[in-house]
Design an enzyme around this catalytic site. Structure first.
Site, PDB file in Angstrom:
ATOM      1  N   GLU A   1       9.805 -20.526  75.042  1.00 35.49           N
ATOM      2  CA  GLU A   1       8.781 -20.286  74.115  1.00 35.49           C
ATOM      3  C   GLU A   1       9.309 -19.381  72.959  1.00 35.49           C
ATOM      4  O   GLU A   1       8.910 -19.566  71.883  1.00 35.49           O
ATOM      5  CB  GLU A   1       7.717 -19.417  74.915  1.00 35.49           C
ATOM      6  CG  GLU A   1       6.602 -18.821  74.007  1.00 35.49           C
ATOM      7  CD  GLU A   1       5.683 -17.718  74.954  1.00 35.49           C
ATOM      8  OE1 GLU A   1       5.767 -17.800  76.134  1.00 35.49           O
ATOM      9  OE2 GLU A   1       4.652 -17.509  74.182  1.00 35.49           O
TER      10      GLU A   1
ATOM     11  N   ASP B   1      10.452 -10.672  77.246  1.00 35.25           N
ATOM     12  CA  ASP B   1      10.410 -12.092  76.906  1.00 35.25           C
ATOM     13  C   ASP B   1      11.712 -12.621  76.268  1.00 35.25           C
ATOM     14  O   ASP B   1      12.212 -13.540  76.861  1.00 35.25           O
ATOM     15  CB  ASP B   1       9.310 -12.169  75.904  1.00 35.25           C
ATOM     16  CG  ASP B   1       7.615 -11.966  76.344  1.00 35.25           C
ATOM     17  OD1 ASP B   1       7.013 -12.986  76.510  1.00 35.25           O
ATOM     18  OD2 ASP B   1       7.619 -10.798  76.663  1.00 35.25           O
TER      19      ASP B   1
ATOM     20  N   LYS C   1      -8.371 -24.804  83.557  1.00 35.47           N
ATOM     21  CA  LYS C   1      -8.164 -24.144  82.351  1.00 35.47           C
ATOM     22  C   LYS C   1      -8.848 -24.901  81.239  1.00 35.47           C
ATOM     23  O   LYS C   1      -8.367 -26.182  81.157  1.00 35.47           O
ATOM     24  CB  LYS C   1      -6.774 -24.042  82.189  1.00 35.47           C
ATOM     25  CG  LYS C   1      -6.506 -23.289  80.509  1.00 35.47           C
ATOM     26  CD  LYS C   1      -5.090 -22.875  80.406  1.00 35.47           C
ATOM     27  CE  LYS C   1      -5.037 -22.125  78.915  1.00 35.47           C
ATOM     28  NZ  LYS C   1      -3.701 -21.996  78.649  1.00 35.47           N
TER      29      LYS C   1
ATOM     30  N   THR D   1       2.174 -12.591  79.063  1.00 36.30           N
ATOM     31  CA  THR D   1       2.676 -11.265  78.676  1.00 36.30           C
ATOM     32  C   THR D   1       1.575 -10.372  78.641  1.00 36.30           C
ATOM     33  O   THR D   1       1.888  -9.371  78.850  1.00 36.30           O
ATOM     34  CB  THR D   1       3.171 -11.742  77.308  1.00 36.30           C
ATOM     35  OG1 THR D   1       4.209 -12.769  77.395  1.00 36.30           O
ATOM     36  CG2 THR D   1       3.771 -10.380  76.657  1.00 36.30           C
TER      37      THR D   1
HETATM   38  N1  LIG Z   1      -5.928 -20.028  72.356  1.00 42.13           N
HETATM   39  C1  LIG Z   1      -5.411 -20.344  73.553  1.00 42.13           C
HETATM   40  N2  LIG Z   1      -5.943 -20.967  74.754  1.00 42.13           N
HETATM   41  C2  LIG Z   1      -5.493 -21.215  75.606  1.00 42.13           C
HETATM   42  N3  LIG Z   1      -4.157 -20.912  75.947  1.00 42.13           N
HETATM   43  C3  LIG Z   1      -3.549 -20.117  75.047  1.00 42.13           C
HETATM   44  C4  LIG Z   1      -3.949 -19.759  74.110  1.00 42.13           C
HETATM   45  N4  LIG Z   1      -3.229 -18.813  73.333  1.00 42.13           N
HETATM   46  C5  LIG Z   1      -2.166 -18.638  73.934  1.00 42.13           C
HETATM   47  N5  LIG Z   1      -2.307 -19.475  75.028  1.00 42.13           N
HETATM   48  C6  LIG Z   1      -1.427 -19.567  76.393  1.00 42.13           C
HETATM   49  O1  LIG Z   1      -1.971 -19.147  77.701  1.00 42.13           O
HETATM   50  C7  LIG Z   1      -0.922 -18.533  78.101  1.00 42.13           C
HETATM   51  C8  LIG Z   1      -1.534 -17.527  79.111  1.00 42.13           C
HETATM   52  O2  LIG Z   1      -2.349 -18.259  79.978  1.00 42.13           O
HETATM   53  P1  LIG Z   1      -3.093 -17.518  81.171  1.00 42.13           P
HETATM   54  O3  LIG Z   1      -3.449 -18.387  81.912  1.00 42.13           O
HETATM   55  O4  LIG Z   1      -2.157 -16.195  81.758  1.00 42.13           O
HETATM   56  O5  LIG Z   1      -4.246 -16.644  80.184  1.00 42.13           O
HETATM   57  S1  LIG Z   1      -4.799 -15.253  80.407  1.00 42.13           S
HETATM   58  O6  LIG Z   1      -3.927 -14.208  79.978  1.00 42.13           O
HETATM   59  O7  LIG Z   1      -4.963 -15.124  81.818  1.00 42.13           O
HETATM   60  O8  LIG Z   1      -6.153 -15.122  79.859  1.00 42.13           O
HETATM   61  C9  LIG Z   1       0.134 -18.093  77.118  1.00 42.13           C
HETATM   62  O9  LIG Z   1       1.492 -18.046  77.860  1.00 42.13           O
HETATM   63  P2  LIG Z   1       2.081 -16.693  77.337  1.00 42.13           P
HETATM   64  O10 LIG Z   1       2.186 -16.625  75.702  1.00 42.13           O
HETATM   65  O11 LIG Z   1       3.513 -16.955  78.059  1.00 42.13           O
HETATM   66  O12 LIG Z   1       1.781 -15.549  77.977  1.00 42.13           O
HETATM   67  C10 LIG Z   1      -0.077 -18.860  76.156  1.00 42.13           C
HETATM   68  O13 LIG Z   1       1.031 -19.901  75.983  1.00 42.13           O
HETATM   69 MG   LIG Z   2       2.913 -18.903  78.993  1.00 43.23          MG
HETATM   70 MG   LIG Z   3       3.701 -15.755  74.515  1.00 43.81          MG
HETATM   71 MG   LIG Z   4       5.643 -16.518  77.602  1.00 45.85          MG
END
Ligand SMILES: Nc1ncnc2c1ncn2[C@@H]1O[C@H](COP(=O)(O)OS(=O)(=O)O)[C@@H](OP(=O)(O)O)[C@H]1O
Ligand SMILES: [Mg+2]
Ligand SMILES: [Mg+2]
Ligand SMILES: [Mg+2]
Length: 413
Positions: A109, A84, A338, A181
């Protein structure tokens, strides 16, 4: 300029001629009286995301084979890795180098607070090493690398320079260096997402999907299977590593996909691209919907109810990251939904690149009230009505939105 033209434009680059061309590009970007068509920006963004994909593949292979640990926790307990920070530093450095640091504003981010913490000792050194290894590859992508390896201060500066807060006026990049991530650390799907936003509108988007092969069959494999394959057969893991980069420019009516320029092959630009288009399926019983893997990120029970009432019969495709947006744009699935818990505010870097790519590939993306996502209000999608819905076409989209309205009041969200 079309994606096809980016193919032409890119094909004029090779390792030996890349430096002078980049100099010309800088001048063209800022002195041309022509209407802005973002061709140089798209060109650099695609190359940069390709470079970032190779960085991530190396780090992910290291994580999976346990040659490195490197997964830290942020204050909200979400994971962050060497990849990252390293991607954020690399993309920030390349964009500044390509367009001039005073012309580049980035919303991204990561920050350096967690990286500077005592418990991240050793991680910073790994990030600096990873960034320099990656930038040394830049000429293969027709990009300028540094003349000398970057020092720790320069890497930290590159990361912390991504401190724009966005907003309604002017131009800024939105970067998610590693989206998904959690998928990344589990050896599964993730994406590198880079978008350019001008006066509140996403004008171009690039999604690097290092584990999403050009052929769709491998999207829905189980991540443990991928781990097993990677562990047992590293020499043939190339077949899994083949990913793609998808990109689009607003108003072009086209979205394009390139294979990754894989690190282990002796290839340089040009890279080939082919157009992608959303699915033509509009019968819900034949449609596939995708959603986040984690229930904590989106209510699986609410989408199951929606699926039932709309007549979606297939099992949901649960995939980490903005690969879900890529899947819709490529026609591998028809709907993405989502619905985060109340109080969670979606960030612009989690959606910007995917939205423009789906729209240009012929799809529709709105909130659950049918309104476009608003990228003009800073780092959050302020005013988002309930959730994000993306569809291959208006018919499916309208059906989902009507179903949300019908079931929202009885939901626990
Ligand atoms: N509580 C909550 N609710 C909704 N979304 C959140 C939440 N916490 C984090 N995030 C954000 O979701 C990103 C990951 O989304 P995904 O679609 O990959 O989710 S999952 O890992 O498949 O469940 C993730 O992106 P990354 O941090 O870049 O991985 C977050 O920005
Ligand atoms: Mg993200
Ligand atoms: Mg993240
Ligand atoms: Mg990210």
């Amino acid at each position: 300029m079309s994606g096809g033209h980016i193919g032409c434009c890119l094909s004029s680059f090779n390792q030996t001629q890349s430096f002078p061309v980049m100099e010309d590009q800088k001048k063209l970007s800022f002195s041309s009286p022509e209407p802005v068509n973002y061709s140089q920006e798209l060109d650099v963004a695609v190359r940069t995301v390709q470079l970032a994909c190779s960085l991530c593949q190396r780090v992910q292979n290291g994580l999976i084979s346990k040659t490195s640990d490197g997964v830290q926790s942020k204050d909200d307990n979400s994971p962050v890795t060497v990849a990252d920070w390293s991607v954020q530093a690399t993309v920030s450095w390349i964009l500044s180098e390509s367009f001039g640091s005073s012309n580049v504003s980035i919303v991204a981010e990561e920050d350096i607070q967690n990286l500077s913490k005592a418990k991240a000792d050793g991680v910073l050194e790994t990030v600096v090493k990873t960034v320099n290894e990656c930038l040394a590859e830049a000429p293969r992508y027709g990009l300028n690398g540094p003349k000398m390896a970057l020092g720790t201060t320069e890497v930290l500066e590159a990361i912390s320079r991504c401190n724009s807060i966005g907003g309604p006026a002017g131009r800024f990049w939105a970067l998610d260096p590693v989206d998904g991530t959690l998928g990344f650390v589990r050896g599964d799907q993730y994406a590198i997402a880079l978008a350019l936003i001008e006066d509140g509108e996403v004008v171009l988007g690039v999604l690097g999907c290092p584990n999403y092969p050009m052929r769709k069959e491998w999207l829905n494999y189980h991540h443990r299977y991928h781990r097993i394959i990677s562990k047992l057969t590293p020499s043939t893991s190339e077949s899994w590593d083949k990913g793609c980069v998808i990109y689009a420019r607003r108003g072009s009516g086209e979205a394009w996909m390139q294979p990754l320029l894989h690190v282990n092959k002796n290839l340089v630009w040009p890279n080939s691209a082919r157009p992608v288009r959303v699915s033509s399926i509009d019968n819900p019983s034949l449609a596939t919907f995708c959603e986040p893997v984690e229930k904590a990120n989106s209510s699986h029970s609410f989408t199951a109810g929606l699926a039932h009432s709309v007549g979606l019969r297939k099992q949901p495709l649960r995939v980490y990251s903005m690969v879900k947006y890529a899947a819709i744009a490529r026609g591998d699935a028809e709907i993405f939904m989502k619905f985060a818990r109340a109080g969670y505010k979606e960030k612009i870097w989690d959606h910007a690149a995917g939205v423009v790519i789906i729209q240009e590939a012929g799809g529709v993306v709105t909130d659950a009230g049918g309104r476009p996502l608003d990228f003009s209000k800073g780092i959050y999608l302020e005013g988002l009505d309930r959730g994000v819905i993306a569809s291959a076409g208006a018919n499916l989209h309208d059906k989902i939105i009507r179903a949300v309205d019908a079931s929202w009041d009885s939901s626990a969200l």
